[in-house]
Motif scaffolding. Sequence first.
Motif, mmCIF file in Angstrom:
data_model
loop_
_atom_site.group_PDB
_atom_site.id
_atom_site.type_symbol
_atom_site.label_atom_id
_atom_site.label_comp_id
_atom_site.label_asym_id
_atom_site.label_seq_id
_atom_site.Cartn_x
_atom_site.Cartn_y
_atom_site.Cartn_z
ATOM 1 N N ALA A 176 8.577 -10.171 15.631
ATOM 2 C CA ALA A 176 9.931 -9.798 16.041
ATOM 3 C C ALA A 176 10.478 -8.597 15.275
ATOM 4 C CB ALA A 176 10.869 -10.993 15.876
ATOM 5 N N LEU A 177 10.221 -8.543 13.969
ATOM 6 C CA LEU A 177 10.827 -7.490 13.149
ATOM 7 C C LEU A 177 9.929 -6.289 12.894
ATOM 8 C CD1 LEU A 177 12.724 -9.625 10.484
ATOM 9 C CD2 LEU A 177 13.598 -8.622 12.607
ATOM 10 N N GLY A 178 8.636 -6.415 13.173
ATOM 11 C CA GLY A 178 7.726 -5.297 12.945
ATOM 12 C C GLY A 178 7.730 -4.883 11.482
ATOM 13 N N ILE A 179 7.783 -3.604 11.238
ATOM 14 C CA ILE A 179 7.679 -3.073 9.881
ATOM 15 C C ILE A 179 8.857 -3.492 9.002
ATOM 16 C CG2 ILE A 179 8.788 -0.825 10.243
ATOM 17 C CD1 ILE A 179 5.565 -1.589 8.294
ATOM 18 N N ASP A 180 9.977 -3.822 9.625
ATOM 19 C CA ASP A 180 11.138 -4.271 8.840
ATOM 20 C C ASP A 180 10.892 -5.622 8.173
ATOM 21 O OD1 ASP A 180 12.611 -1.990 9.430
ATOM 22 O OD2 ASP A 180 13.474 -2.883 11.247
ATOM 23 N N SER A 181 9.826 -6.313 8.566
ATOM 24 C CA SER A 181 9.496 -7.605 7.957
ATOM 25 C C SER A 181 8.706 -7.457 6.657
ATOM 26 C CB SER A 181 8.689 -8.452 8.940
ATOM 27 O OG SER A 181 7.412 -7.866 9.163
ATOM 28 N N VAL A 182 8.299 -6.246 6.332
ATOM 29 C CA VAL A 182 7.456 -6.012 5.155
ATOM 30 C C VAL A 182 8.279 -5.373 4.045
ATOM 31 C CG1 VAL A 182 5.361 -4.909 4.289
ATOM 32 C CG2 VAL A 182 5.465 -5.670 6.666
ATOM 33 N N LEU A 202 -6.920 -8.972 -2.813
ATOM 34 C CA LEU A 202 -7.515 -8.680 -4.123
ATOM 35 C C LEU A 202 -8.225 -7.333 -4.109
ATOM 36 C CD1 LEU A 202 -8.940 -12.172 -5.139
ATOM 37 C CD2 LEU A 202 -6.963 -10.981 -6.145
ATOM 38 N N LEU A 203 -8.900 -7.030 -3.008
ATOM 39 C CA LEU A 203 -9.567 -5.741 -2.873
ATOM 40 C C LEU A 203 -8.542 -4.604 -2.913
ATOM 41 C CD1 LEU A 203 -12.180 -4.160 -2.355
ATOM 42 C CD2 LEU A 203 -11.827 -4.560 0.096
ATOM 43 N N SER A 204 -7.449 -4.787 -2.193
ATOM 44 C CA SER A 204 -6.382 -3.786 -2.198
ATOM 45 C C SER A 204 -5.798 -3.620 -3.597
ATOM 46 C CB SER A 204 -5.284 -4.199 -1.216
ATOM 47 O OG SER A 204 -4.228 -3.276 -1.243
ATOM 48 N N LEU A 205 -5.617 -4.731 -4.292
ATOM 49 C CA LEU A 205 -5.102 -4.700 -5.665
ATOM 50 C C LEU A 205 -6.035 -3.903 -6.573
ATOM 51 C CD1 LEU A 205 -2.941 -5.944 -7.657
ATOM 52 C CD2 LEU A 205 -4.592 -7.756 -8.022
ATOM 53 N N ALA A 206 -7.335 -4.113 -6.414
ATOM 54 C CA ALA A 206 -8.319 -3.400 -7.235
ATOM 55 C C ALA A 206 -8.351 -1.903 -6.920
ATOM 56 C CB ALA A 206 -9.702 -4.007 -7.025
ATOM 57 N N ILE A 207 -8.153 -1.557 -5.660
ATOM 58 C CA ILE A 207 -8.243 -0.150 -5.252
ATOM 59 C C ILE A 207 -6.934 0.602 -5.465
ATOM 60 C CG2 ILE A 207 -8.574 1.390 -3.255
ATOM 61 C CD1 ILE A 207 -10.575 -0.731 -2.183
ATOM 62 N N TRP A 221 6.083 -7.449 -5.716
ATOM 63 C CA TRP A 221 5.858 -8.717 -6.422
ATOM 64 C C TRP A 221 5.590 -9.893 -5.497
ATOM 65 C CZ3 TRP A 221 8.702 -13.093 -5.790
ATOM 66 C CH2 TRP A 221 9.936 -12.964 -5.163
ATOM 67 N N PHE A 222 6.271 -9.968 -4.361
ATOM 68 C CA PHE A 222 6.087 -11.115 -3.473
ATOM 69 C C PHE A 222 4.679 -11.131 -2.883
ATOM 70 C CE2 PHE A 222 6.819 -13.520 0.531
ATOM 71 C CZ PHE A 222 7.137 -14.736 -0.060
ATOM 72 N N GLN A 223 4.111 -9.952 -2.682
ATOM 73 C CA GLN A 223 2.737 -9.860 -2.181
ATOM 74 C C GLN A 223 1.750 -10.403 -3.211
ATOM 75 O OE1 GLN A 223 2.144 -8.724 1.041
ATOM 76 N NE2 GLN A 223 4.360 -8.650 1.189
ATOM 77 N N VAL A 224 2.062 -10.234 -4.480
ATOM 78 C CA VAL A 224 1.218 -10.791 -5.547
ATOM 79 C C VAL A 224 1.266 -12.313 -5.511
ATOM 80 C CG1 VAL A 224 0.842 -10.902 -8.046
ATOM 81 C CG2 VAL A 224 1.495 -8.724 -6.978
ATOM 82 N N VAL A 225 2.454 -12.875 -5.307
ATOM 83 C CA VAL A 225 2.602 -14.332 -5.174
ATOM 84 C C VAL A 225 1.785 -14.833 -3.986
ATOM 85 C CG1 VAL A 225 4.246 -16.195 -4.693
ATOM 86 C CG2 VAL A 225 4.869 -14.363 -6.285
#
Length: 132
Positions: free
Chosen positions: A25-31, A88-93, A99-103
């Motif tokens: 529903a929100l597209g990119i606004d949800s990120v 995890l791959l994205s985190l390494a690269i 912060w919420f993405q880390v959770v």
Amino acid sequence: MARLLRSLALLMGIVCAAIGVFHFALGIDSVPGEGSAGATVDSRERFYGALFLGYGLLWVWAARRSPISATVVRWLSGIFLLGGAGRLLSLAIHGPPQWFQVVLTGIEVVLPFVFFWLASADERANRSVASA
């Protein structure tokens, strides 16, 4: 064990479906932190939202089976774990995201193992009931 597996699988399905609807529903606004990433990223986000909605509905479907298929739970959990591995791959690269993405990464790496364990325990219990 069966009751816990059923409850967690149902909760997983409802939460994933709701997240899918939210992103669709929100597209990119949800990120968080994406701002104005443009039409291409918005289109991708809505597409992934629809897929996540479907993924959540599969969890609900699995939770409503009797008995719950341990194989289906393992497959769905493995897909979720693969998503965590991608983070995890994205985190390494690229380094740490918002912060919420880390959770979410932590949840996506740990929760599948809970489901693997519950599916195996439920499968063993069903086998012993069937052989009795």
